[in-house]
Design a protein around this motif. Structure first.
Motif, PDB file in Angstrom:
ATOM      1  N   LEU A  15       0.845  -1.187   0.000  1.00  0.00           N
ATOM      2  CA  LEU A  15       0.000   0.000   0.000  1.00  0.00           C
ATOM      3  C   LEU A  15       0.887   1.246   0.000  1.00  0.00           C
ATOM      4  O   LEU A  15       1.758   1.387   0.860  1.00  0.00           O
TER       5      LEU A  15
ATOM      6  N   LEU B 141      -3.290   4.481  -2.453  1.00  0.00           N
ATOM      7  CA  LEU B 141      -4.299   5.024  -1.534  1.00  0.00           C
ATOM      8  C   LEU B 141      -4.457   6.515  -1.793  1.00  0.00           C
ATOM      9  O   LEU B 141      -3.463   7.231  -1.943  1.00  0.00           O
TER      10      LEU B 141
ATOM     11  N   LEU C   5      -4.933   9.618  -0.197  1.00  0.00           N
ATOM     12  CA  LEU C   5      -4.789  10.113   1.180  1.00  0.00           C
ATOM     13  C   LEU C   5      -3.993  11.410   1.208  1.00  0.00           C
ATOM     14  O   LEU C   5      -3.112  11.599   0.366  1.00  0.00           O
TER      15      LEU C   5
ATOM     16  N   GLU D 192       1.454  11.596   4.687  1.00  0.00           N
ATOM     17  CA  GLU D 192       1.955  11.404   6.050  1.00  0.00           C
ATOM     18  C   GLU D 192       0.911  11.807   7.101  1.00  0.00           C
ATOM     19  O   GLU D 192       1.193  12.547   8.035  1.00  0.00           O
ATOM     20  N   THR D 193      -0.266  11.293   6.909  1.00  0.00           N
ATOM     21  CA  THR D 193      -1.351  11.648   7.828  1.00  0.00           C
ATOM     22  C   THR D 193      -1.567  10.538   8.853  1.00  0.00           C
ATOM     23  O   THR D 193      -1.280   9.369   8.593  1.00  0.00           O
ATOM     24  N   ASN D 194      -2.057  10.927  10.023  1.00  0.00           N
ATOM     25  CA  ASN D 194      -2.587   9.932  10.945  1.00  0.00           C
ATOM     26  C   ASN D 194      -4.015  10.303  11.351  1.00  0.00           C
ATOM     27  O   ASN D 194      -4.485   9.927  12.415  1.00  0.00           O
TER      28      ASN D 194
ATOM     29  N   MET E  68      -7.640   9.789  11.240  1.00  0.00           N
ATOM     30  CA  MET E  68      -8.439   8.595  10.926  1.00  0.00           C
ATOM     31  C   MET E  68      -9.622   8.900  10.008  1.00  0.00           C
ATOM     32  O   MET E  68     -10.021   8.040   9.220  1.00  0.00           O
TER      33      MET E  68
ATOM     34  N   ILE F 156      -8.067   8.429   6.753  1.00  0.00           N
ATOM     35  CA  ILE F 156      -7.481   7.108   6.487  1.00  0.00           C
ATOM     36  C   ILE F 156      -8.570   6.044   6.307  1.00  0.00           C
ATOM     37  O   ILE F 156      -8.500   5.207   5.386  1.00  0.00           O
ATOM     38  N   GLU F 157      -9.558   6.073   7.166  1.00  0.00           N
ATOM     39  CA  GLU F 157     -10.568   4.998   7.165  1.00  0.00           C
ATOM     40  C   GLU F 157     -11.273   4.866   5.809  1.00  0.00           C
ATOM     41  O   GLU F 157     -11.285   3.770   5.225  1.00  0.00           O
TER      42      GLU F 157
ATOM     43  N   VAL G 150      -8.825   3.566   3.019  1.00  0.00           N
ATOM     44  CA  VAL G 150      -8.524   2.126   3.084  1.00  0.00           C
ATOM     45  C   VAL G 150      -9.765   1.313   2.708  1.00  0.00           C
ATOM     46  O   VAL G 150      -9.666   0.336   1.957  1.00  0.00           O
TER      47      VAL G 150
ATOM     48  N   MET H 136     -10.205  -2.016  -0.113  1.00  0.00           N
ATOM     49  CA  MET H 136     -10.144  -3.328   0.546  1.00  0.00           C
ATOM     50  C   MET H 136     -10.288  -4.479  -0.445  1.00  0.00           C
ATOM     51  O   MET H 136      -9.603  -5.501  -0.332  1.00  0.00           O
TER      52      MET H 136
ATOM     53  N   ILE I 246      -7.014  -4.974  -2.065  1.00  0.00           N
ATOM     54  CA  ILE I 246      -6.038  -5.600  -1.158  1.00  0.00           C
ATOM     55  C   ILE I 246      -6.269  -7.111  -1.111  1.00  0.00           C
ATOM     56  O   ILE I 246      -5.327  -7.910  -1.245  1.00  0.00           O
TER      57      ILE I 246
ATOM     58  N   ARG J 149       4.422   8.131   9.357  1.00  0.00           N
ATOM     59  CA  ARG J 149       3.291   8.320  10.266  1.00  0.00           C
ATOM     60  C   ARG J 149       2.013   7.575   9.861  1.00  0.00           C
ATOM     61  O   ARG J 149       1.278   7.086  10.713  1.00  0.00           O
ATOM     62  N   ALA J 150       1.751   7.491   8.559  1.00  0.00           N
ATOM     63  CA  ALA J 150       0.464   6.930   8.131  1.00  0.00           C
ATOM     64  C   ALA J 150       0.431   5.401   8.188  1.00  0.00           C
ATOM     65  O   ALA J 150      -0.652   4.800   8.165  1.00  0.00           O
TER      66      ALA J 150
ATOM     67  N   PRO K 201      -1.694   3.567  11.319  1.00  0.00           N
ATOM     68  CA  PRO K 201      -3.156   3.679  11.245  1.00  0.00           C
ATOM     69  C   PRO K 201      -3.754   3.041   9.993  1.00  0.00           C
ATOM     70  O   PRO K 201      -4.878   2.524  10.044  1.00  0.00           O
TER      71      PRO K 201
ATOM     72  N   VAL L 186      -6.687  -0.076  10.130  1.00  0.00           N
ATOM     73  CA  VAL L 186      -7.959  -0.185   9.402  1.00  0.00           C
ATOM     74  C   VAL L 186      -7.977  -1.468   8.567  1.00  0.00           C
ATOM     75  O   VAL L 186      -8.983  -2.186   8.536  1.00  0.00           O
TER      76      VAL L 186
ATOM     77  N   THR M 223       1.815  -4.785   3.166  1.00  0.00           N
ATOM     78  CA  THR M 223       2.864  -3.821   3.534  1.00  0.00           C
ATOM     79  C   THR M 223       2.316  -2.415   3.375  1.00  0.00           C
ATOM     80  O   THR M 223       1.675  -2.118   2.362  1.00  0.00           O
TER      81      THR M 223
ATOM     82  N   GLY N 171       4.060   4.646   4.852  1.00  0.00           N
ATOM     83  CA  GLY N 171       3.223   5.701   5.425  1.00  0.00           C
ATOM     84  C   GLY N 171       3.491   7.103   4.948  1.00  0.00           C
ATOM     85  O   GLY N 171       3.239   8.059   5.685  1.00  0.00           O
ATOM     86  N   ASP N 172       3.993   7.267   3.719  1.00  0.00           N
ATOM     87  CA  ASP N 172       4.226   8.628   3.197  1.00  0.00           C
ATOM     88  C   ASP N 172       2.904   9.343   2.977  1.00  0.00           C
ATOM     89  O   ASP N 172       1.914   8.739   2.653  1.00  0.00           O
TER      90      ASP N 172
END
Lengths: 443, 105
Positions: free
Chosen positions: A11, A37, A39, A42-44, A46, A49-50, A53, A57, A60, B46-47, B50, B54, B101, B104-105
């Protein structure tokens, strides 16, 4: 994982999809299943992200379970890529356009690398043209002496720079793999650019500026050595902007960033001696900054100089600080050595730790609101915690400015300095080009 | 630089030769993830974590009997097999049937 017979799906952010394809192909596994993805980078967060992803799915699951095609199971083998030696014939403009359209130039005009010009460039080394130094990532291009000379001609270099260029390529080849990625512009989004420091007698023989405007345009050696290395990275390493070189903002230092140390006016041991070479040895030392800043001291004494350094040196993994000869002498007179200055910086150059923590690597704590900033008295963390990652050199002209080359400093334990090998005819060669210096009009 | 009388230049190629790299196929896939041990491999960005959180949650919903284990390579820009965690990594790979895998960029 795939080489260990484990089905894998990878991913990556959509913006790195081509980069992932280049990396897998370069490693000999072109069919690696990669899922992009959509996105923010470099995000966290959610809430971003949710759904991103969730949207992939099925891809994947299919990536891990869908039977292989014939091409995925047994990809076609590539043939050796051997470009024609003579590649084009045309006018100056046509040659420039031809090279630029193939991605072989850097946006500035090039000198046509004719047979005669390349032969002249090769007088700068005793190595034969077909001598192979190694293979440069990302494309694993063969770094032969002739290819180095061709790119050197394009950059406007003189034959006397060949020892530096060959040593520079050896540095690129012998760095640790991950580290090498920075110097070949690849591996990172940080826009790291090679910064070359030349020490020893050669720096005066080829006129590498270390005085007024040392890092400004106007001196062939400073301009063409860095430019040639950039072209070598592109044309031998095969590094393409936006594919392997994923620098987000880019970096003008990638055109060139070359300096020599003013050893004659420095009160301290020169860099190559600090790194275990002799003063008579000529060397080139590399690091990979992504920025450069200058400031002036608070006063013309050691306290005024070093307090200004503490306040202005930025947070970075490593740094090269450039002191003028005048500032270096003031500091040495007060008892400061390069080592004691490095220790002082690592202990006392500190910055507030923001709500995100040191370096912004942590998660945002709950309750963070716009407009919040570190409060006075907040925790202070070192800007460069390890003094061995700091490099200090002496260069620059008259006047009171201090420079910091941000992110480009010492790399203990990794190859960072290479001794130059000079050809047998070195003295004659130097004499031949000794008048190639700018002589300004008097007015 | 030497120019011809007609101001034409015959120029050499700066583009390097490349020896062919052996192209390998990817591994056979698993027919189904049910009951399989799924490895989740992440880098230091970082990504990555998370994203895999998910992925794991969704796969658990779809394949309740699948099992999951993680391996993190937190050294930036360094291949895992060139670090002192290589043996740990090799053990981990042996223990999984398929891997997701995340970079997280």
């Amino acid at each position: 994982m795939e080489t260990r017979n484990k089905p894998t799906v990878t991913l990556v952010n959509k913006g790195f999809f081509n980069d992932a394809g280049s990396a897998s192909s370069g490693k000999g596994m072109p069919a690696l299943r990669v899922v992009p993805l959509e996105l923010p980078y470099e995000t966290n967060v959610m809430e971003d992200i949710e759904p991103a992803v969730n949207a992939v799915m099925d891809d994947i699951i299919a990536g891990l379970t869908k039977p292989l095609t014939e091409e995925e199971a047994s990809p076609k083998q590539k043939e050796a890529e051997k470009p024609q030696r003579i590649i084009f014939r045309g006018s100056l403009e046509e040659v420039n356009r031809f090279f630029y359209q193939r991605g072989w130039a850097d946006g500035l005009p090039i000198i046509p690398p004719t047979e005669e010009a390349v032969a002249e460039m090769l007088t700068g080394t005793d190595l034969p043209p077909d001598h192979l130094l190694g293979k440069l990532i990302s494309r694993s291009g063969k770094a032969t002496v002739e290819k180095i000379a061709i790119n050197a001609v394009m950059a406007g270099a003189l034959p006397t720079y060949m020892p530096v260029l060959i040593a520079g390529v050896r540095l690129l080849l012998e760095s640790e793999p991950g580290f090498m990625g920075f110097c070949t512009f690849g591996f990172s989004t940080g826009s790291w650019a090679p910064f070359w420091i030349i020490n020893g007698p050669v720096r005066n023989e080829i006129y590498v500026n270390n005085s007024s405007g040392a890092l400004s345009p106007g001196n062939i050696a400073n301009a063409a050595i860095g430019r040639a290395m950039g072209l070598i990275i592109k044309n031998i390493g095969g590094v393409r902007k936006g594919v392997e070189d994923m620098g987000v903002m880019g970096n003008p230092l990638k055109y060139t960033m070359v300096i020599s140390e003013n050893e004659e006016e420095s009160p301290w041991e020169p860099l190559q001696v600090e790194y275990g070479y002799q003063k008579e040895d000529s060397t080139v030392t590399v690091s990979y900054p992504n920025g450069y800043l200058q400031h002036w001291p608070y006063n013309a004494n050691d306290e005024g100089i070093l307090c200004a350094v503490l306040d202005n040196i930025p947070r970075a993994m490593r740094c090269t600080t450039i002191m003028t000869p005048a500032h270096a002498r003031i500091l040495a007179r007060a008892g400061w050595s390069k080592e004691s200055i490095k220790t002082f910086i690592s202990e006392y150059a500190r910055g507030s730790t923001s709500h995100f923590g040191n370096g912004g690597e942590g998660a945002a704590p709950d309750g963070l609101t716009k407009g919040k900033a570190p409060v006075p008295g907040a925790e202070q963390t070192p800007r460069i915690a390890d003094p061995s990652f700091i490099r200090i050199i002496v260069a620059g002209g008259p006047g009171a400015f201090i420079a910091h080359v941000v992110g480009g400093g010492a790399t203990p334990g990794k190859k960072q300095t290479q001794k130059l090998e000079l050809p047998a005819n070195w003295d004659k060669l130097v004499a031949r080009y000794k008048n190639v210096v700018p002589t300004y009009a008097r007015y | 630089m030497t120019s011809k009388a007609n101001s034409e230049y015959e120029v050499l190629s700066p583009w390097a030769e490349v020896a062919p790299i052996v192209q390998r196929g990817i591994s056979p896939r698993v027919p189904d993830l049910a009951g399989k041990r799924v490895g989740l491999y992440l880098d230091a960005k970082r990504a990555a974590e998370p994203i895999l959180n998910v992925v794991e949650a969704r796969l658990k919903e779809k394949f309740p009997v699948a099992r999951f284990s993680r391996f993190a390579n937190l050294a930036k820009n360094e291949e895992v097999v060139k670090q002192d965690i290589k043996a740990e990594f090799e053990d981990w790979v042996k223990g999984v049937d398929a891997v997701v895998t995340a970079f997280g960029d």
